[in-house]
Design a protein around this motif. Sequence first.
Motif, PDB file in Angstrom:
ATOM      1  N   LEU A 132      81.789  56.550  65.576  1.00 21.75           N
ATOM      2  CA  LEU A 132      81.197  55.265  65.128  1.00 21.75           C
ATOM      3  C   LEU A 132      82.100  54.103  65.501  1.00 21.75           C
ATOM      4  CD1 LEU A 132      79.098  54.208  63.618  1.00 21.75           C
ATOM      5  CD2 LEU A 132      79.904  54.509  61.947  1.00 21.75           C
ATOM      6  N   ASP A 133      83.295  53.324  65.246  1.00 19.21           N
ATOM      7  CA  ASP A 133      84.256  52.675  65.772  1.00 19.21           C
ATOM      8  C   ASP A 133      83.582  52.295  66.856  1.00 19.21           C
ATOM      9  OD1 ASP A 133      84.869  52.377  63.023  1.00 19.21           O
ATOM     10  OD2 ASP A 133      86.438  53.253  63.747  1.00 19.21           O
ATOM     11  N   ALA A 134      83.690  53.021  67.903  1.00 16.72           N
ATOM     12  CA  ALA A 134      83.484  52.989  69.223  1.00 16.72           C
ATOM     13  C   ALA A 134      82.088  52.808  69.923  1.00 16.72           C
ATOM     14  CB  ALA A 134      83.907  53.975  70.127  1.00 16.72           C
ATOM     15  N   VAL A 135      80.992  53.046  69.362  1.00 18.58           N
ATOM     16  CA  VAL A 135      79.663  52.788  69.329  1.00 18.58           C
ATOM     17  C   VAL A 135      79.255  50.893  68.917  1.00 18.58           C
ATOM     18  CG1 VAL A 135      77.349  52.832  69.038  1.00 18.58           C
ATOM     19  CG2 VAL A 135      78.357  55.000  69.481  1.00 18.58           C
ATOM     20  N   LEU A 136      79.736  50.962  67.870  1.00 21.36           N
ATOM     21  CA  LEU A 136      79.920  49.547  66.990  1.00 21.36           C
ATOM     22  C   LEU A 136      80.691  48.846  67.772  1.00 21.36           C
ATOM     23  CD1 LEU A 136      79.661  50.071  63.621  1.00 21.36           C
ATOM     24  CD2 LEU A 136      78.095  50.114  65.164  1.00 21.36           C
ATOM     25  N   THR A 137      81.957  48.527  68.642  1.00 22.84           N
ATOM     26  CA  THR A 137      82.454  47.916  69.812  1.00 22.84           C
ATOM     27  C   THR A 137      81.783  47.762  70.606  1.00 22.84           C
ATOM     28  OG1 THR A 137      84.460  49.084  68.640  1.00 22.84           O
ATOM     29  CG2 THR A 137      85.056  46.962  70.806  1.00 22.84           C
ATOM     30  N   GLY A 138      81.172  49.044  70.790  1.00 22.22           N
ATOM     31  CA  GLY A 138      80.827  48.617  72.780  1.00 22.22           C
ATOM     32  C   GLY A 138      79.180  47.488  72.472  1.00 22.22           C
ATOM     33  N   TYR A 139      78.724  48.169  71.026  1.00 22.28           N
ATOM     34  CA  TYR A 139      77.391  46.796  71.395  1.00 22.28           C
ATOM     35  C   TYR A 139      77.657  45.384  70.611  1.00 22.28           C
ATOM     36  CZ  TYR A 139      72.542  46.107  70.779  1.00 22.28           C
ATOM     37  OH  TYR A 139      71.397  45.139  70.616  1.00 22.28           O
ATOM     38  N   ALA A 140      78.853  45.905  70.084  1.00 20.22           N
ATOM     39  CA  ALA A 140      79.051  44.065  70.192  1.00 20.22           C
ATOM     40  C   ALA A 140      79.384  43.245  71.393  1.00 20.22           C
ATOM     41  CB  ALA A 140      80.491  43.664  69.104  1.00 20.22           C
ATOM     42  N   GLU A 141      79.961  44.005  72.593  1.00 19.50           N
ATOM     43  CA  GLU A 141      80.138  43.401  73.938  1.00 19.50           C
ATOM     44  C   GLU A 141      78.714  43.371  74.479  1.00 19.50           C
ATOM     45  OE1 GLU A 141      81.826  44.818  77.970  1.00 19.50           O
ATOM     46  OE2 GLU A 141      82.242  46.027  76.606  1.00 19.50           O
ATOM     47  N   VAL A 142      77.499  44.259  74.303  1.00 15.60           N
ATOM     48  CA  VAL A 142      76.320  44.057  74.647  1.00 15.60           C
ATOM     49  C   VAL A 142      75.525  43.078  74.320  1.00 15.60           C
ATOM     50  CG1 VAL A 142      74.179  44.994  74.923  1.00 15.60           C
ATOM     51  CG2 VAL A 142      76.046  46.408  75.543  1.00 15.60           C
ATOM     52  N   ALA A 143      75.859  43.363  72.688  1.00 14.54           N
ATOM     53  CA  ALA A 143      75.519  42.094  71.654  1.00 14.54           C
ATOM     54  C   ALA A 143      75.749  40.519  72.188  1.00 14.54           C
ATOM     55  CB  ALA A 143      75.374  42.205  70.452  1.00 14.54           C
ATOM     56  N   ALA A 144      76.483  40.346  72.793  1.00 13.41           N
ATOM     57  CA  ALA A 144      77.598  38.792  73.289  1.00 13.41           C
ATOM     58  C   ALA A 144      76.737  38.373  74.275  1.00 13.41           C
ATOM     59  CB  ALA A 144      78.746  39.368  73.298  1.00 13.41           C
ATOM     60  N   VAL A 145      76.418  39.291  75.322  1.00 12.52           N
ATOM     61  CA  VAL A 145      75.296  39.079  76.045  1.00 12.52           C
ATOM     62  C   VAL A 145      74.155  38.914  75.906  1.00 12.52           C
ATOM     63  CG1 VAL A 145      74.891  39.834  78.253  1.00 12.52           C
ATOM     64  CG2 VAL A 145      77.558  40.216  77.609  1.00 12.52           C
ATOM     65  N   LEU A 146      73.545  39.755  75.654  1.00 10.69           N
ATOM     66  CA  LEU A 146      71.956  39.826  74.543  1.00 10.69           C
ATOM     67  C   LEU A 146      71.785  37.869  73.993  1.00 10.69           C
ATOM     68  CD1 LEU A 146      70.984  42.909  73.970  1.00 10.69           C
ATOM     69  CD2 LEU A 146      70.677  41.655  76.457  1.00 10.69           C
ATOM     70  N   ALA A 147      73.061  37.556  73.080  1.00 11.81           N
ATOM     71  CA  ALA A 147      73.054  36.259  72.354  1.00 11.81           C
ATOM     72  C   ALA A 147      72.387  35.140  73.391  1.00 11.81           C
ATOM     73  CB  ALA A 147      74.022  36.375  71.640  1.00 11.81           C
ATOM     74  N   ALA A 148      73.342  34.792  74.225  1.00 14.77           N
ATOM     75  CA  ALA A 148      72.858  33.546  75.493  1.00 14.77           C
ATOM     76  C   ALA A 148      72.937  35.230  76.899  1.00 14.77           C
ATOM     77  CB  ALA A 148      74.119  33.373  75.731  1.00 14.77           C
ATOM     78  N   PRO A 149      71.986  35.381  76.905  1.00 16.99           N
ATOM     79  CA  PRO A 149      71.125  35.979  77.901  1.00 16.99           C
ATOM     80  C   PRO A 149      71.236  34.464  79.592  1.00 16.99           C
ATOM     81  CG  PRO A 149      69.621  35.531  77.005  1.00 16.99           C
ATOM     82  CD  PRO A 149      70.331  35.046  76.584  1.00 16.99           C
ATOM     83  N   PRO A 150      71.831  35.431  80.533  1.00 16.89           N
ATOM     84  CA  PRO A 150      71.813  34.574  81.276  1.00 16.89           C
ATOM     85  C   PRO A 150      70.464  34.794  81.954  1.00 16.89           C
ATOM     86  CG  PRO A 150      71.856  37.277  82.290  1.00 16.89           C
ATOM     87  CD  PRO A 150      72.187  37.137  80.924  1.00 16.89           C
ATOM     88  N   ALA A 151      69.801  33.585  82.888  1.00 19.73           N
ATOM     89  CA  ALA A 151      68.582  33.263  83.016  1.00 19.73           C
ATOM     90  C   ALA A 151      67.761  34.111  83.722  1.00 19.73           C
ATOM     91  CB  ALA A 151      68.415  32.077  83.699  1.00 19.73           C
ATOM     92  N   GLY A 152      67.931  34.771  84.723  1.00 14.70           N
ATOM     93  CA  GLY A 152      67.083  35.772  85.069  1.00 14.70           C
ATOM     94  C   GLY A 152      66.242  37.184  84.380  1.00 14.70           C
TER      95      GLY A 152
END
Length: 337
Positions: A132-152
């Motif tokens: 669970l720690d690995a999944v939550l850590t991984g999603y933090a990485e993904v969520a950071a990108v989704l919070a300020a997504p590239p324009a495309g």
Amino acid sequence: MRGVTVLPPPYHATAVRPDWSALPAGLRAAVTARLGAPVVAARTATAGFTGGFAAVLETADGGTVFIKAADHAHQGHLVDWYAREAAVLGRLPAGLPVPRPRWALDAAGWHALCLDAIDGRPPRLPWIPAELDAVLTGYAEVAAVLAAPPAGLAAPGLPHLADLLRDDVLWWGEVAVGREPMPPAPEAARTRLSDLVALESRLPGYAAAAPGLAHGDLRVDNVLLDADGRAWFCDWNWLCHGPAWFDLVGLLLTGYADGLPVDALFAAHPAAADAPPDALDVTLAALAGYFLTSAAAVPPDAAGPVAAPPVSPYLRAHQRFSGAQALGWLAVRQGWA
């Protein structure tokens, strides 16, 4: 477990899919030609709830890919989903733990999507804390990108979570006015219906006001853990404008069932940093109504054409389980008897 009476389905083995050998010869020939070498082994994916083909294919030259495929005639919605997923994955920044698209083709009335194969497995339930720690850590990485997504990333015309919620998720209000029957549910749903309506009604506004994007369908079976313990996030066909904390609630439902400190896990996660104070409660209310109402509905394959491939026989079990956990978690947080 937290004394739950609705047990989780076997998320690692819920799928009903055709094997590679059952696909039309023309499709197999087209895929093989594109791969450039004969297929020598095929491992059908056992997780998931749709009836589309999904398998890891190994080729004679040592290559390995993951192929999804759907029949245009009977699985048109899956064809649309796969096309949308390919567009999304192709626009996500490099380095994220997501599968990369390689190509797509149409042959023999089918659509096939080729992705990089992820050598991994779904997390185990009950949750192992390190996983669970690995999944939550991984999603933090993904969520950071989704919070300020590239324009495309929004170029494919992504839907808005607020609209999806109004169209298909908010059901307690329908129950309250008699347009939908009360689904089989714990007593809390009957005695607290007005509270559930009030809570879920706030979610679309929160979703509309939130910047960024959400995966839209984050569940334990849409995550793979590789041999190094890194979490990879799959099935991106529901990416939408909305808050990543919505994803976090759906992922943590299984953690609530396992008795984990899910309130603290939610509050501490970077994806929830800008969540409104009652974001968790309004999301739990909405998910409880959605899942419990869906679990009581006629199965999709019973209402569709006889020739349509079946959905998973575990779909209703997943919905009942998820709805019960969402309502139980909410009842504890609200102090309802």
